[in-house]
Design a protein around this motif. Structure first.
Motif, short mmCIF file in Angstrom:
data_model
loop_
_atom_site.label_atom_id
_atom_site.label_comp_id
_atom_site.label_asym_id
_atom_site.label_seq_id
_atom_site.Cartn_x
_atom_site.Cartn_y
_atom_site.Cartn_z
N LYS A 29 79.69 80.62 111.52
CA LYS A 29 78.62 80.12 110.67
C LYS A 29 77.43 81.06 110.69
CE LYS A 29 75.26 76.36 110.48
NZ LYS A 29 74.84 75.10 111.11
N LYS A 30 77.03 81.49 111.89
CA LYS A 30 75.88 82.38 111.99
C LYS A 30 76.17 83.72 111.33
CE LYS A 30 72.99 82.41 115.39
NZ LYS A 30 72.32 82.54 116.71
N GLN A 46 75.91 83.32 107.65
CA GLN A 46 74.49 83.22 107.32
C GLN A 46 73.83 84.59 107.44
OE1 GLN A 46 72.66 79.62 108.59
NE2 GLN A 46 70.70 80.59 108.96
N ASP A 65 72.00 75.43 106.00
CA ASP A 65 72.89 75.05 107.08
C ASP A 65 73.92 74.02 106.61
OD1 ASP A 65 71.61 76.73 108.84
OD2 ASP A 65 70.26 75.19 109.60
N LYS A 71 77.88 74.78 106.40
CA LYS A 71 78.79 73.91 107.15
C LYS A 71 79.86 73.34 106.23
CE LYS A 71 78.77 69.93 110.29
NZ LYS A 71 77.92 68.91 110.96
#
Length: 471
Positions: free
Chosen positions: A2-3, A6, A27, A31
């Motif tokens: 996820k990071k 991003q 976020d 997700k």
């Protein structure tokens, strides 16, 4: 994951016009997308991508072609003498600046017997148990919950297919949000990065206009050991020189000719020892010319949170070479390295011979202030000062009888180093973007140790950066 998605997204956001989704919604959106992203990653990684396997490499090309065409990119498969180069382009405005991204589609060669799974190209999802061992878990679990500590095990799962998936996912995210890029975008996928990028490097002149861009971001680079956001602004280059010195014209028996026929190994050892002192500093005249580390540079180097004691412990050394006062400072200077030494005997076992020739293979790591050809000329002049006749071929019988010291050299000026000004326009903008996203300044590496297109297994998904003013 996820990071990392991003992380890729925030760079693309900088190149979009006006992104209106609030940070808190990012976020949630990421997700929501993550299971799909992981499935696409699994699908791409399942296609073997060793450069020597041309058929499967072209299957990889077909996969990314389909993905980028869905994003309305113009896709070209550029012909080279070996494998082609993949180029995806999206022009927003002919008057706008152009950003070029470099990634690679191939992975390192693989030995399936050394993998703790059925097939290195069949990705498996794993989590660590209480004892620290990685255990396979079912892929279906990503549909309900994704633990950021899970790992995907497969060849090229990270280097370099993860950045490709992150790039595609970020672009898809922007497309779904109906956000238009404000820069023209070009994306290169190199099919032979892990095998010296022969095809791509040979196209730089042929496709100069196709690759032309105002900025280049290479989406592949090592994370700092702290795993904090990192921007690297420069990269060492490399030049090579092979030096051969001679003894008798044929190998001799050490019992018959020991103490009479000179052993070129000892001659080579004296020659190499003349190039460096006991502290590791190169003694070749002018080798460090042009290197100036002012107060601002010293401050920049000091902000990198390296633990020099840990570095030494990890390397198993009690002291470092005395070229720079720290790891980062050492990288700002050119280096001289002996990477291999060999004699004429290459068979099994040992023989009681005095070899007739010994060859040392050296590399010179370059920084922006140095030029490969000039550094190699300094090495050559050093050999001449030691009394050597310098040749580019094997000496003749007459030359052997006339000259006590003969050296045959082979040189390759290689690839020069590059470094972008940290205070350049794009340097400032990317620093600001990362700082806004993570709430802290990124670690800024002035120069990293590798050379372009020679990347390593430890690479994660941060970037290093070079400003490119039109090729």
């Amino acid at each position: 994951m996820k990071k990392r998605f991003q992380n890729t997204l925030i760079f693309l956001l900088y190149f979009s016009a006006h992104f209106t989704i609030a940070q808190t919604d990012w976020d949630a959106k990421i997700k929501e997308e993550l299971p799909t992203i992981l499935e696409k990653h699994r699908e791409l990684v399942s296609i073997p991508n060793v450069a020597s396997d041309e058929a499967n490499m072209m299957k990889n090309v077909d996969w990314v072609t389909n993905a980028f065409e869905k994003l309305q990119f113009k896709v070209s498969v550029l012909e080279t003498a070996t494998l082609p180069v993949f180029l995806a382009e999206k022009e927003i405005d002919p008057q706008a600046k152009t950003i070029l991204f470099y990634l690679h589609l191939d992975g390192q060669a693989v030995n399936p017997r050394k993998w703790n799974q059925k097939d290195p190209f069949r990705p498996v999802l794993k989590e660590q148990d209480a004892a620290g061992n990685w255990q396979i878990i079912n892929w279906s679990r990503i549909k309900t919950h994704i633990d950021p500590n899970w790992r995907v095990f497969a060849r090229a799962a990270a280097d370099d297919k993860a950045p490709i998936i992150m790039m595609l996912s970020a672009l898809e995210f922007l497309q779904k949000q109906q956000q238009n890029l404000k820069y023209n975008v070009k994306i290169i996928l190199d099919l032979q990065e892990e095998t010296r990028s022969e095809g791509f490097l040979n196209t730089l002149k042929k496709y100069k206009n196709r690759y032309a861009a105002d900025y280049l971001i290479i989406m592949d680079g090592p994370a700092h050991p702290t795993n904090k956001p990192t921007l690297t602004f420069g990269c060492r280059g490399i030049a090579t020189i092979n030096i051969s010195v001679y003894g008798a014209k044929l190998p001799q028996h050490s019992g018959h000719y020991g103490n009479y026929a000179p052993n070129p190994v000892f001659e080579m050892s004296h020659l190499l020892a003349s190039m460096k002192d006991e502290t590791g500093k190169v003694q070749i005249a002018g080798f460090y010319d042009g290197i100036r580390l002012d107060a601002e540079t010293q401050k920049l180097l000091a902000q990198v949170p390296d633990d020099n004691q840990k570095i030494q412990a990890d390397l198993g050394i009690v002291k470092q070479d005395n070229v720079g006062r720290s790891y980062q400072e050492a990288l700002q200077y050119p280096s001289l390295n002996v990477r291999h030494i060999e004699t004429s005997w290459k068979g099994p076992g040992l023989k009681t011979i005095i070899p007739e020739i010994v060859t040392a293979y050296l590399d010179v790591r370059l920084v922006k202030e140095t030029d490969g050809a000039i550094q190699l000329e300094k090495v050559k002049k050093h050999l001449e000062k030691q009394g050597y006749l310098i040749l580019s071929r094997t000496p003749t019988a007459r030359e052997r009888l006339k000259h006590a010291k003969i050296a045959t050299i082979q040189t390759n000026a290689g690839i020069n180093a590059f470094r972008t000004d940290i205070n350049s326009f794009i340097g400032k903008k990317l620093r600001q973007t990362i700082a806004n996203e993570f709430g802290e300044e990124p670690i800024m590496i002035r120069t990293m140790g590798g050379k372009p297109f020679q990347l390593h297994l430890r690479y994660k998904y941060w970037i290093f950066l070079r400003l490119l003013f039109r090729w």
